[in-house]
Design a protein around this motif. Structure first.
Motif, PDB file in Angstrom:
ATOM      1  N   LEU A   9      -9.606  -7.850 -83.819  1.00 15.45           N
ATOM      2  CA  LEU A   9      -8.191  -7.909 -83.418  1.00 15.45           C
ATOM      3  C   LEU A   9      -7.441  -6.744 -84.058  1.00 15.45           C
ATOM      4  CD1 LEU A   9      -7.524 -11.723 -84.077  1.00 15.45           C
ATOM      5  CD2 LEU A   9      -7.912 -10.649 -81.855  1.00 15.45           C
ATOM      6  N   THR A  10      -6.426  -6.244 -83.354  1.00 15.86           N
ATOM      7  CA  THR A  10      -5.576  -5.221 -83.970  1.00 15.86           C
ATOM      8  C   THR A  10      -4.758  -5.906 -85.067  1.00 15.86           C
ATOM      9  OG1 THR A  10      -3.704  -5.661 -82.515  1.00 15.86           O
ATOM     10  CG2 THR A  10      -5.313  -4.004 -81.754  1.00 15.86           C
ATOM     11  N   LYS A  11      -4.111  -5.070 -85.906  1.00 21.92           N
ATOM     12  CA  LYS A  11      -3.318  -5.628 -87.015  1.00 21.92           C
ATOM     13  C   LYS A  11      -2.244  -6.576 -86.465  1.00 21.92           C
ATOM     14  CE  LYS A  11      -0.848  -3.986 -91.122  1.00 21.92           C
ATOM     15  NZ  LYS A  11       0.523  -4.347 -90.791  1.00 21.92           N
ATOM     16  N   ARG A  12      -1.608  -6.131 -85.397  1.00 22.00           N
ATOM     17  CA  ARG A  12      -0.525  -6.937 -84.809  1.00 22.00           C
ATOM     18  C   ARG A  12      -1.072  -8.241 -84.222  1.00 22.00           C
ATOM     19  NH1 ARG A  12       4.729  -4.879 -81.812  1.00 22.00           N
ATOM     20  NH2 ARG A  12       5.752  -6.901 -81.772  1.00 22.00           N
ATOM     21  N   GLU A  13      -2.206  -8.105 -83.512  1.00 17.51           N
ATOM     22  CA  GLU A  13      -2.810  -9.324 -82.940  1.00 17.51           C
ATOM     23  C   GLU A  13      -3.194 -10.295 -84.048  1.00 17.51           C
ATOM     24  OE1 GLU A  13      -5.088  -8.040 -78.831  1.00 17.51           O
ATOM     25  OE2 GLU A  13      -5.981  -7.452 -80.734  1.00 17.51           O
ATOM     26  N   TRP A  14      -3.741  -9.744 -85.142  1.00 19.82           N
ATOM     27  CA  TRP A  14      -4.163 -10.573 -86.268  1.00 19.82           C
ATOM     28  C   TRP A  14      -2.956 -11.317 -86.853  1.00 19.82           C
ATOM     29  CZ3 TRP A  14      -8.406 -12.528 -88.370  1.00 19.82           C
ATOM     30  CH2 TRP A  14      -8.356 -13.006 -89.688  1.00 19.82           C
ATOM     31  N   GLU A  15      -1.853 -10.595 -87.003  1.00 22.29           N
ATOM     32  CA  GLU A  15      -0.639 -11.220 -87.558  1.00 22.29           C
ATOM     33  C   GLU A  15      -0.132 -12.317 -86.621  1.00 22.29           C
ATOM     34  OE1 GLU A  15       0.811  -7.231 -89.937  1.00 22.29           O
ATOM     35  OE2 GLU A  15       1.942  -7.860 -88.169  1.00 22.29           O
ATOM     36  N   GLU A  16      -0.167 -12.025 -85.316  1.00 24.52           N
ATOM     37  CA  GLU A  16       0.300 -13.039 -84.360  1.00 24.52           C
ATOM     38  C   GLU A  16      -0.631 -14.258 -84.360  1.00 24.52           C
ATOM     39  OE1 GLU A  16       2.432  -9.848 -81.324  1.00 24.52           O
ATOM     40  OE2 GLU A  16       0.808 -11.073 -80.566  1.00 24.52           O
ATOM     41  N   PHE A  17      -1.922 -13.996 -84.493  1.00 20.67           N
ATOM     42  CA  PHE A  17      -2.925 -15.062 -84.546  1.00 20.67           C
ATOM     43  C   PHE A  17      -2.655 -15.964 -85.763  1.00 20.67           C
ATOM     44  CE2 PHE A  17      -7.352 -16.162 -86.057  1.00 20.67           C
ATOM     45  CZ  PHE A  17      -7.621 -17.094 -85.075  1.00 20.67           C
ATOM     46  N   GLN A  26      -9.491 -14.405 -75.556  1.00 22.28           N
ATOM     47  CA  GLN A  26     -10.937 -14.652 -75.715  1.00 22.28           C
ATOM     48  C   GLN A  26     -11.403 -14.214 -77.107  1.00 22.28           C
ATOM     49  OE1 GLN A  26     -13.180 -12.653 -72.694  1.00 22.28           O
ATOM     50  NE2 GLN A  26     -15.139 -13.416 -73.417  1.00 22.28           N
ATOM     51  N   THR A  27     -10.907 -13.038 -77.554  1.00 19.14           N
ATOM     52  CA  THR A  27     -11.315 -12.538 -78.873  1.00 19.14           C
ATOM     53  C   THR A  27     -10.816 -13.477 -79.973  1.00 19.14           C
ATOM     54  OG1 THR A  27     -11.030 -10.337 -77.938  1.00 19.14           O
ATOM     55  CG2 THR A  27     -11.364 -10.450 -80.314  1.00 19.14           C
ATOM     56  N   MET A  28      -9.588 -13.938 -79.828  1.00 20.56           N
ATOM     57  CA  MET A  28      -9.044 -14.868 -80.841  1.00 20.56           C
ATOM     58  C   MET A  28      -9.877 -16.150 -80.900  1.00 20.56           C
ATOM     59  SD  MET A  28      -4.964 -14.496 -80.236  1.00 20.56           S
ATOM     60  CE  MET A  28      -4.028 -13.062 -80.716  1.00 20.56           C
ATOM     61  N   MET A  29     -10.293 -16.650 -79.720  1.00 22.43           N
ATOM     62  CA  MET A  29     -11.125 -17.860 -79.699  1.00 22.43           C
ATOM     63  C   MET A  29     -12.439 -17.614 -80.439  1.00 22.43           C
ATOM     64  SD  MET A  29      -9.641 -20.430 -78.517  1.00 22.43           S
ATOM     65  CE  MET A  29     -11.067 -21.502 -78.543  1.00 22.43           C
ATOM     66  N   GLY A  30     -12.970 -16.379 -80.277  1.00 24.25           N
ATOM     67  CA  GLY A  30     -14.202 -16.020 -80.992  1.00 24.25           C
ATOM     68  C   GLY A  30     -13.979 -16.071 -82.498  1.00 24.25           C
ATOM     69  N   GLN A  68      -9.121  -9.357 -90.944  1.00 30.44           N
ATOM     70  CA  GLN A  68      -8.656  -8.579 -89.780  1.00 30.44           C
ATOM     71  C   GLN A  68      -9.656  -7.483 -89.430  1.00 30.44           C
ATOM     72  OE1 GLN A  68      -6.443  -5.207 -89.960  1.00 30.44           O
ATOM     73  NE2 GLN A  68      -6.993  -5.167 -87.787  1.00 30.44           N
ATOM     74  N   LYS A  69     -10.185  -6.812 -90.482  1.00 35.35           N
ATOM     75  CA  LYS A  69     -11.050  -5.646 -90.247  1.00 35.35           C
ATOM     76  C   LYS A  69     -12.303  -5.991 -89.439  1.00 35.35           C
ATOM     77  CE  LYS A  69      -9.573  -2.656 -93.929  1.00 35.35           C
ATOM     78  NZ  LYS A  69      -9.397  -2.785 -95.347  1.00 35.35           N
ATOM     79  N   ASN A  70     -12.859  -7.196 -89.657  1.00 37.76           N
ATOM     80  CA  ASN A  70     -14.090  -7.544 -88.913  1.00 37.76           C
ATOM     81  C   ASN A  70     -13.812  -8.587 -87.819  1.00 37.76           C
ATOM     82  OD1 ASN A  70     -13.735  -9.862 -90.349  1.00 37.76           O
ATOM     83  ND2 ASN A  70     -15.713  -9.837 -91.389  1.00 37.76           N
ATOM     84  N   SER A  71     -12.525  -8.688 -87.421  1.00 34.21           N
ATOM     85  CA  SER A  71     -12.158  -9.712 -86.422  1.00 34.21           C
ATOM     86  C   SER A  71     -12.194  -9.203 -84.989  1.00 34.21           C
ATOM     87  CB  SER A  71     -10.750 -10.241 -86.724  1.00 34.21           C
ATOM     88  OG  SER A  71      -9.790  -9.222 -86.457  1.00 34.21           O
TER      89      SER A  71
END
Ligand SMILES: Cc1cc2nc3c(=O)[nH]c(=O)nc-3n(C[C@H](O)[C@H](O)[C@H](O)COP(=O)(O)OP(=O)(O)OC[C@H]3O[C@@H](n4cnc5c(N)ncnc54)[C@H](O)[C@@H]3O)c2cc1C
Length: 292
Positions: free
Chosen positions: A274-282, A252-256, A269-272
C-alpha cells in the motif's frame, strides 16, 4: 376546507415524522431544516421489493431482514419509493456544495425577485481553525481565542458593510435591479430552498456529507437530517448505519494485508503493497469510531 376538518387517509403515515412536520430544526446561527412532506415508510420499501416475487409474509422481523438484505446487496430501487421534502435555510457556500447532489429537486429563493434578509453566517469561535497541514481541503488546529474573535468580528463587520451597499443600491439613489444589487454580497449570506429527494439518494448524500472530510457546516445539516430519517424509517436507517454509514470498503490489496494480519504477521507499510496514504487510510478505517 375548514382547518378543523380532518381527512382520513389511506396513505402510509409515520407518527414520529408527522410530529416533526413544519417545525424548523435550527442549524448554525440562522439556518434550519424543516420537514415539509414525506411519502412512504419502511413497509413501502418492503412492499416494493416484494412485488418482485409476489406476496410474502409481513412481520416486522421479516421487514427488518428484507431491508437489511436490500441494503447489504445494494438492491437500491425499493428505497427510491420513499421521498422526503425539506425546507432548508443555509449559507450560500453550503448551498453551493449542496446543489452538487443532482439527484434531487430544488426550488430556491430568488434574489432577482426578492430582497435578501440581512442574515450572515459567522462561525462560532470553536470552529475557527487554521488550514490543515495534511488535508488540503480541511481545517486543522483551532486558532487562539483572541484571533478567532478577530476573525468573527471582521466577518460580521464586512458582511454588514456589503449589506449596507446592497441596501443603498436598492434605494432611491441608484434604484438598481435586485439581480445586480446582490452581486457584491458575501458567501456567508443565507439562502433558502425546497429540496425533494428519494431515500436512496438521500442515503448517498448522507454518506458523503456526514463523513468527516465534508465541511463542518454542511455536516451540521446532514446530522440533523440523519435524525429525521431515523424517526421516519427506523428499519432502513438502522440498515443504512450498519451497512453504509459505519461500514468501510477495503481494496483487494487491503484485504490481502488484513488476511496477513489476521494470520499473525507483523505487516508494516513498507511490505504491505500500500502507498503511505493508503496505509494511513487503512489504519484509520480500522479505528474509526461509528456514528451513533
Ligand atoms: C468531501 C467532499 C469533497 C468534494 N470536493 C469537491 C471539489 O473539490 N470539487 C468539486 O467540483 N466537487 C467536489 N465535491 C463534490 C463531489 O464531487 C460530488 O459532485 C458531490 O458529492 C455529489 O455527488 P454525486 O455526484 O455522487 O451525487 P448526485 O449528483 O446526487 O448523483 C448521485 C449519483 O447519480 C449518478 N449521476 C448523477 N448525475 C450523473 C451524470 N451526469 N453522469 C453519470 N452519473 C450521474 C452517479 O452515480 C452519482 O453518484 C466534493 C464532495 C465531497 C463529499
Amino acid at each position: 376546507m375548514n382547518t378543523s376538518d380532518t381527512i382520513v387517509t389511506k396513505r402510509a403515515t409515520v407518527p414520529t415524522i408527522e410530529s416533526l412536520l413544519f417545525t424548523p430544526h435550527p442549524v448554525l446561527d440562522h439556518g434550519f431544516v424543516t420537514v415539509v412532506d414525506y411519502m412512504g415508510d419502511d413497509a413501502a420499501i418492503c412492499q416494493a421489493a416484494r412485488v418482485s416475487y409476489g406476496k410474502g409474509t409481513r412481520s416486522v422481523s421479516d421487514n427488518r431482514n428484507l431491508i437489511n438484505y436490500l441494503m447489504r446487496h445494494r438492491h437500491t430501487s425499493p428505497f427510491e419509493m420513499c421521498v422526503l421534502k425539506l425546507h432548508l435555510k443555509m449559507p450560500l457556500f453550503v448551498a453551493r456544495q449542496w446543489v452538487r447532489h443532482r439527484m434531487a429537486s430544488i426550488n430556491e429563493y430568488s434574489a432577482r425577485y426578492s430582497v435578501l434578509d440581512k442574515e450572515f453566517y459567522v462561525p462560532e469561535e470553536g470552529v475557527i481553525c487554521t488550514q490543515s497541514a495534511n488535508n488540503k481541503q480541511g481545517r486543522g488546529e483551532q486558532i487562539s481565542p483572541k484571533k478567532a474573535r478577530e476573525v468573527a468580528e471582521r466577518l460580521a463587520r464586512e458582511a454588514q458593510q456589503s449589506y449596507h451597499t446592497y441596501e443603498q443600491f436598492l434605494g432611491e439613489e441608484y434604484s438598481l435591479a435586485r439581480e445586480l444589487a446582490r452581486i457584491n454580497l458575501p458567501l456567508s449570506m443565507y439562502t433558502q430552498f425546497y429540496w425533494k429527494i428519494d431515500l436512496h439518494n438521500l442515503f448517498h448524500f448522507l454518506t458523503l456529507r456526514c463523513e468527516e472530510h465534508a465541511q463542518y457546516e454542511i455536516r451540521e445539516y446532514a446530522h440533523v437530517i440523519l435524525r429525521i430519517v431515523e424517526s421516519w424509517v427506523p428499519l432502513s436507517f438502522a440498515a443504512f448505519k450498519d451497512y453504509r454509514l459505519n461500514a468501510v470498503t477495503f481494496s483487494q490489496t487491503m484485504m490481502g494485508v488484513l488476511r496477513r494480519i489476521l494470520a499473525g504477521e507483523n505487516v508494516q507499510q513498507k511490505n504491505s503493497g500500500l502507498t503511505k496514504r493508503e496505509w494511513e487510510e487503512f489504519q484509520a478505517s480500522l479505528s474509526t469510531s461509528p456514528h451513533q
